[in-house]
Design an enzyme around this catalytic site. Structure first.
Site, PDB file in Angstrom:
ATOM      1  N   TYR A  52      11.317  12.138  14.318  1.00 40.31           N
ATOM      2  CA  TYR A  52      11.455  13.358  15.229  1.00 40.31           C
ATOM      3  C   TYR A  52      10.243  14.214  14.794  1.00 40.31           C
ATOM      4  CZ  TYR A  52      15.464  10.853  17.411  1.00 40.31           C
ATOM      5  OH  TYR A  52      16.006   9.947  18.020  1.00 40.31           O
ATOM      6  N   GLN A  85      23.961  19.741  13.281  1.00 35.41           N
ATOM      7  CA  GLN A  85      22.472  19.197  12.981  1.00 35.41           C
ATOM      8  C   GLN A  85      21.502  19.515  13.696  1.00 35.41           C
ATOM      9  OE1 GLN A  85      20.942  14.968  13.787  1.00 35.41           O
ATOM     10  NE2 GLN A  85      20.808  14.490  11.620  1.00 35.41           N
ATOM     11  N   GLY A 108      28.603   6.164   9.994  1.00 31.92           N
ATOM     12  CA  GLY A 108      28.475   6.561  11.427  1.00 31.92           C
ATOM     13  C   GLY A 108      29.222   5.773  12.241  1.00 31.92           C
ATOM     14  N   ARG A 109      28.641   4.491  12.786  1.00 31.20           N
ATOM     15  CA  ARG A 109      29.339   3.751  13.842  1.00 31.20           C
ATOM     16  C   ARG A 109      30.799   3.421  13.516  1.00 31.20           C
ATOM     17  NH1 ARG A 109      24.666  -0.248  16.157  1.00 31.20           N
ATOM     18  NH2 ARG A 109      23.294   1.334  16.899  1.00 31.20           N
ATOM     19  N   ARG A 165      17.830  15.652   6.580  1.00 27.39           N
ATOM     20  CA  ARG A 165      18.050  14.494   6.486  1.00 27.39           C
ATOM     21  C   ARG A 165      16.609  13.809   6.599  1.00 27.39           C
ATOM     22  NH1 ARG A 165      20.840   9.945  10.507  1.00 27.39           N
ATOM     23  NH2 ARG A 165      22.456   9.219   8.942  1.00 27.39           N
TER      24      ARG A 165
END
Length: 374
Positions: free
Chosen positions: A187, A103, A328-329, A234
Site C-alpha cells: 500500500y 490501523q 489473524g484468521r 506494520r
C-alpha cells in the site's frame, strides 16, 4: 490468564501501554461498514468487544481519506460519522478491559475510480500488475484491476501526511489507545519505500534516505497527536503483495526503516510474515539473520504475525526476537482465542465464504468455547 510461567501470558510494556498478555489480534479487513459513508456500526463494536481478551487489538485497516480506499465497505476515519462509529467500538472494547489501536491506511495505487470517482494516486505513475480493488456497482461485487495511478505532486504528498495527522486526531477523539501505520502489503507507505514503485526525483524519491521520508513525516505527524509511545508501524519485508516484489535489498531497506523508527521512538514494529504454509517445511519465512539484525536495530516492541499457532508463538517469544505475537484468521472463528491458547483448547474453523461483507453470520455468531466458561 495470569499464569506468568507461560510466556504468552506474561504482561508486556508496549510503549505507554501495558498489555496483560502477549497475544494480539491482527488487523483484518471484514468489509462490513455501513453505507453510505463507510461507518463502523454497533455490529462492529460487538465483534471487537468479543475479542477484547487479546493483549491488544489492532483494528482492520481504516482509510484516512476517500481516495485512500481500495476495497468496498471498509471503514474510514476521516469523517465525524466514522469517528463517532469508532467511538462506539472503543467504548465496547474498553468496557471489557481490552486495548485497541486503529490501523491507519491509505492504499495508494491499489484502488479504482469506481470506489471514489478519482484516479488512484501513488508516488509514481507505475502500475506493478497483480493488484486489484474490490468494487461494487450495478454489475455486482467483484475484483477490478487497478488502473495506472497518478503521481502525487510534492505538495500533494505533504497534504497526504496531513490526512494521516487528521486521522490520528480522529482516532484519539474516538478513544483508541494508539495507532498503527499500515506500511505493509504494497500500500501507499510501502510504495514510497520500494524503489520499484517510487521513481520520484524530488525529496521523496531516489536514494534510500528520500524514500524513507514519507514514512518518517507520517510517523512524526501522528506521534505529534498520540505521542510516539502510542504509535506502531506494520511492515512486510519478505511478503510480496499488490505488485510489490521481493527486492534483493529488502533486508537493507527495512533495517533502515527500523533504525529510523527507533530514532523516532515509536512503541512497536509489527512484521507481517508469510504463512508457514507458503514456505517449505522446516524453514522460516523470515531469514534468521534479519530477525537478529532487526532486534539490534529496533529497541521497542517487536510484534510478529503470520500463521502462528501456540507452539510457534511461544517458541519465538522464548528466543527474545519478538515480544508479542499477532493472530489473524484464528480470531475470526475464535473470539476467545487468548483463553483457548491459555487453556490449550481446540480452535474452531472459519467459514471463508463469510470473511468479507455481509452481516452477523461469520462475524459475531462464532461462540466462545464451551469449556472456557467453566
Amino acid at each position: 490468564m495470569t499464569d506468568t510461567s507461560d510466556i504468552l501470558f506474561r504482561p508486556h510494556r508496549m510503549g505507554a501501554v501495558t498489555l496483560l498478555n502477549r497475544v494480539a489480534m491482527a488487523p483484518m479487513t471484514r468489509s462490513r461498514a455501513a453505507q453510505p459513508g463507510d461507518v463502523p456500526t454497533e455490529l462492529t463494536a460487538a465483534y471487537y468487544a468479543q475479542r477484547a481478551g487479546a493483549g491488544v487489538i489492532v483494528s482492520e485497516g481504516t482509510q484516512v481519506s476517500r481516495v485512500g480506499q481500495g476495497y468496498a465497505f471498509t471503514p474510514g476515519i476521516y469523517s465525524p460519522e466514522q469517528t463517532a462509529g469508532w467511538k462506539t467500538v472503543t467504548d465496547a472494547v474498553h468496557a471489557r478491559g481490552g486495548r485497541i489501536y486503529a490501523q491507519l491506511w491509505h492504499v495508494g495505487r491499489v484502488s479504482h475510480p469506481l470506489l471514489h470517482g478519482a484516479q488512484p494516486v501513488a508516488p509514481s505513475a507505475v502500475n506493478g500488475g497483480g493488484q486489484a480493488a474490490f468494487v461494487v456497482d450495478d454489475k455486482g461485487p467483484r475484483m477490478e484491476p487497478s488502473p495506472v495511478p497518478r503521481a502525487l505532486s510534492t505538495d500533494e504528498v505533504r497534504a497526504v501526511v496531513q490526512e494521516f495527522a487528521q486521522a490520528a486526531r480522529n482516532a484519539k477523539a474516538a478513544g483508541f489507545d494508539g495507532v498503527e501505520l499500515h506500511g505493509a502489503n504494497g500500500y501507499l507507505i510501502e510504495q514510497f519505500l520500494r524503489a520499484e514503485s517510487n521513481r520520484r526525483t524530488d525529496a521523496y524519491g531516489g536514494n534510500l534516505e528520500n524514500r524513507l521520508r514519507f514514512l518518517a513525516e507520517v510517523t512524526e505527524a501522528v506521534a505529534g497527536v498520540f505521542g510516539a509511545d502510542r504509535v506502531g508501524v506494520r511492515i512486510s519485508p519478505f511478503l510480496p503483495l499488490n505488485g510489490i516484489g521481493a527486492e534483493e535489498d529488502a533486508a537493507e531497506l527495512f533495517l533502515a526503516v527500523a533504525k529510523m523508527l527507533d530514532g523516532l521512538g515509536v512503541a512497536y514494529l509489527h512484521t507481517s510474515e508469510a504463512s508457514p504454509m507458503e514456505v517449505p517445511p522446516g524453514t522460516d519465512p523470515v531469514p534468521q539473520d534479519f530477525r537478529s539484525a532487526l532486534r539490534q536495530a529496533f529497541r521497542g516492541t517487536i510484534m510478529v504475525a503470520g500463521g502462528y499457532d501456540g507452539a510457534r508463538a511461544r517458541a519465538i517469544l522464548e528466543t527474545g526476537l519478538a515480544d508479542v505475537v499477532a493472530f489473524g484468521r484464528p480470531y475470526i472463528s475464535n473470539p476467545d482465542l487468548a483463553e483457548r491458547l491459555a487453556r490449550d483448547l481446540p480452535w474452531a474453523d472459519a467459514d471463508r465464504s463469510t470473511f468479507y461483507g455481509g452481516g452477523e453470520q461469520g462475524y459475531t455468531d462464532y461462540p466462545a468455547h464451551a469449556d472456557a466458561a467453566e
